[in-house]
Every structure is written in structure tokens, then in C-alpha cells.
Design a protein around this motif. Structure first.
Motif, PDB file in Angstrom:
ATOM      1  N   UNK A  24       0.829  -1.205   0.000  1.00 29.25           N
ATOM      2  CA  UNK A  24       0.000   0.000   0.000  1.00 29.25           C
ATOM      3  C   UNK A  24       0.866   1.258   0.000  1.00 29.25           C
ATOM      4  N   UNK A  25       1.987   1.222   0.724  1.00 33.23           N
ATOM      5  CA  UNK A  25       2.907   2.374   0.694  1.00 33.23           C
ATOM      6  C   UNK A  25       3.552   2.507  -0.684  1.00 33.23           C
ATOM      7  N   UNK A  26       3.868   1.377  -1.309  1.00 29.73           N
ATOM      8  CA  UNK A  26       4.420   1.416  -2.667  1.00 29.73           C
ATOM      9  C   UNK A  26       3.434   2.092  -3.617  1.00 29.73           C
ATOM     10  N   UNK A  27       2.171   1.729  -3.527  1.00 28.78           N
ATOM     11  CA  UNK A  27       1.158   2.327  -4.401  1.00 28.78           C
ATOM     12  C   UNK A  27       1.015   3.825  -4.136  1.00 28.78           C
ATOM     13  N   UNK A  28       1.185   4.216  -2.889  1.00 26.60           N
ATOM     14  CA  UNK A  28       1.021   5.622  -2.522  1.00 26.60           C
ATOM     15  C   UNK A  28       2.238   6.474  -2.858  1.00 26.60           C
ATOM     16  N   UNK A  29       3.400   5.833  -3.076  1.00 26.10           N
ATOM     17  CA  UNK A  29       4.618   6.601  -3.322  1.00 26.10           C
ATOM     18  C   UNK A  29       5.271   6.249  -4.660  1.00 26.10           C
ATOM     19  N   UNK A  30       6.003   5.134  -4.753  1.00 28.54           N
ATOM     20  CA  UNK A  30       6.730   4.820  -5.983  1.00 28.54           C
ATOM     21  C   UNK A  30       5.819   4.750  -7.213  1.00 28.54           C
ATOM     22  N   UNK A  31       4.655   4.130  -7.050  1.00 32.94           N
ATOM     23  CA  UNK A  31       3.770   3.958  -8.199  1.00 32.94           C
ATOM     24  C   UNK A  31       3.189   5.275  -8.695  1.00 32.94           C
ATOM     25  N   UNK A  32       3.190   6.282  -7.849  1.00 30.24           N
ATOM     26  CA  UNK A  32       2.612   7.566  -8.248  1.00 30.24           C
ATOM     27  C   UNK A  32       3.485   8.310  -9.258  1.00 30.24           C
ATOM     28  N   UNK A  64      -5.488  -0.379  -5.779  1.00 30.05           N
ATOM     29  CA  UNK A  64      -4.987  -0.368  -7.156  1.00 30.05           C
ATOM     30  C   UNK A  64      -5.869   0.516  -8.028  1.00 30.05           C
ATOM     31  N   UNK A  65      -7.183   0.408  -7.831  1.00 29.79           N
ATOM     32  CA  UNK A  65      -8.112   1.196  -8.645  1.00 29.79           C
ATOM     33  C   UNK A  65      -7.948   2.698  -8.416  1.00 29.79           C
ATOM     34  N   UNK A  66      -7.422   3.069  -7.258  1.00 30.84           N
ATOM     35  CA  UNK A  66      -7.251   4.491  -6.941  1.00 30.84           C
ATOM     36  C   UNK A  66      -6.102   5.133  -7.706  1.00 30.84           C
ATOM     37  N   UNK A  67      -5.240   4.318  -8.315  1.00 35.92           N
ATOM     38  CA  UNK A  67      -4.119   4.863  -9.086  1.00 35.92           C
ATOM     39  C   UNK A  67      -4.635   5.580 -10.330  1.00 35.92           C
ATOM     40  N   UNK A  68      -3.898   6.580 -10.745  1.00 35.36           N
ATOM     41  CA  UNK A  68      -4.287   7.345 -11.929  1.00 35.36           C
ATOM     42  C   UNK A  68      -3.511   6.911 -13.168  1.00 35.36           C
ATOM     43  N   UNK A  69      -2.829   5.769 -13.075  1.00 37.84           N
ATOM     44  CA  UNK A  69      -2.032   5.252 -14.192  1.00 37.84           C
ATOM     45  C   UNK A  69      -2.588   3.901 -14.633  1.00 37.84           C
TER      46      UNK A  69
END
Length: 238
Positions: A24-32, A64-69
């Protein structure tokens, strides 16, 4: 600069909340900061069907769905039953078991990696059986409690089998790797499954290629970044 990320082998489950928190931290930081995210299998330790009401599955789908990519997924040997319903909930696209990306003037193949382990004959026989459509159809219509019990027993047998197999048998076969490069005329291959993170040089006919292997998220996170600079494998704390 466009930046594509690849991850694999998180093996998310209720029993390992630290890994879930790290993801979840990865999605909130690196994935952004990337332009595309590819999950190359074994996101979950086990998957018994999209109808499993696990709170963990709902939490991960929402994150995952919250990502904008754009997010893409390739089945692993643990979560090969992830279906269209979960993919819609997570707003991610399921790709074939081998998929070619064309970026930065290069061709890169992505896959989970288990089909490269051709020396593990027993596993490949098992894989062929559980990927049979009618067997999957029957399994998904069993009661959830029965499926959970079957999955638990399969994991126990898998762990026992691994203890008696040589590491070389469970690793990729060099010729199988070369055949992937030649089949797709690619210069890069990224996969997981073996839990042996590294970037290897491969001589495939006239191509000088690279095979990049993702690590499992046991004690830390692993990702591969692909950009105009090439491939970069890195680990990071949860």
C-alpha cells in the motif's frame, strides 16, 4: 521522462500484514511517479475465485483502482484464477502469459516466469492440469470452504516438494530463455517466480539481451524500472 515499473511475487495474504502495508505504501509513493505499472504474477499467495469475500482482496482492489495510471496484470502460479470480476474492481487489465512491450525503441517481454523452469517436469505437468479449462470451471463451482481446503493442501504439498528439489531444477532453463527472446525478437525479458533478483546478460543468436528477475517481497520490496536509460533493479524498505 516516461518510467515503467514492474513488480511480482508479493504473495499477499492475511497472515502477512506487513507485506500488505508495504504494498500500500508502494502504491502511494513509488507507483505515483511512473507512467505504467505491471504486476507479473503472484500478487496473492493463493486465489480461489473472484467470489471470495476476503477483506484483503477488497482492500487491494480499491488501492490499485485508486491509481491514476494504467495497471496490468499477468497471472502467476499462485493466483492464476484471478478473473475479470476482480480485474474490473481493481481497474487493471489482465494480459496473456507472455506479452511484448515496445517502448524506447526496444522490445521487452514480460511473463511470470514459471514456464521458463522446464527442468521442473513435475511442476509443468501439474501446471498443465490446473490450467485445463474444465478443471478450473469445476473448481470454481465448489463451495468456498472446499476450495479453501484444497488450496491449503496444495500449498502444503508445494512447500514439501520444494524442500526436496535442487535449486537448479527450480530455476529457469537457459535454452527456454533464449527461445523466448528469439520468439519475440526482443532485447529485454522481465519476470519473477524464481525469487532470485538479478539482471543477466543473455546471448540470443545475434542479439545481446538482458533478462531481469524480480525479487519476492519477503523482507523488502523489489521493483524493476524501465526507461530510456534501460533496466534498473532495486529493492526498498517497506
Amino acid at each position: 521522462m516516461s518510467r515503467i515499473l514492474f513488480i511480482a511475487d508479493l504473495h499477499l495474504c492475511q497472515e502477512e500484514p506487513a507485506i500488505t502495508a508495504g504494498f500500500l505504501r508502494f502504491l502511494a509513493h513509488q507507483a505515483q511517479t511512473c507512467s505504467e505499472l505491471y504486476i507479473l504474477g503472484d500478487l496473492f499467495e493463493a486465489w480461489i475465485g473472484d467470489d471470495d469475500p476476503s477483506p484483503l482482496h477488497r482492500q487491494i482492489a480499491q488501492a490499485i483502482a485508486a491509481l491514476s495510471i494504467p495497471v496490468y496484470f499477468i497471472h502467476g502460479n499462485r493466483d492464476f484464477l484471478v478473473g475479470k470480476k476482480f480485474a474490473r474492481q481493481a481497474n487493471m487489465q489482465i494480459l496473456p502469459e507472455e506479452y511484448v512491450l515496445e517502448r524506447f525503441g526496444q522490445r521487452l517481454v514480460i511473463m511470470h516466469g514459471d514456464t521458463l523452469c522446464t527442468d521442473d517436469v513435475d511442476y509443468l505437468k501439474f501446471r498443465k492440469k490446473v490450467h485445463t479449462p474444465w478443471i478450473q470451471w469445476l473448481f470454481l463451482r465448489l463451495p468456498l470452504s472446499v476450495r479453501l481446503n484444497i488450496a491449503r493442501k496444495m500449498r502444503q504439498r508445494s512447500q514439501s516438494a520444494h524442500q526436496h528439489k535442487a535449486m537448479a531444477v527450480m530455476d529457469v532453463n537457459p535454452q527456454a530463455v533464449i527461445e523466448v527472446f528469439e520468439r519475440h525478437n526482443a532485447t529485454f525479458l522481465v519476470h519473477g517466480h524464481t525469487h532470485q533478483p538479478a539482471i543477466h546478460s543473455v546471448k540470443a543468436v545475434s542479439l545481446q539481451a538482458q533478462r531481469a528477475v524480480l525479487g519476492a517481497w519477503h523482507q523488502e520490496g523489489w521493483m524493476i524500472e524501465w526507461s530510456e536509460k534501460g533496466l534498473i533493479l532495486s529493492d526498498f524498505p517497506w
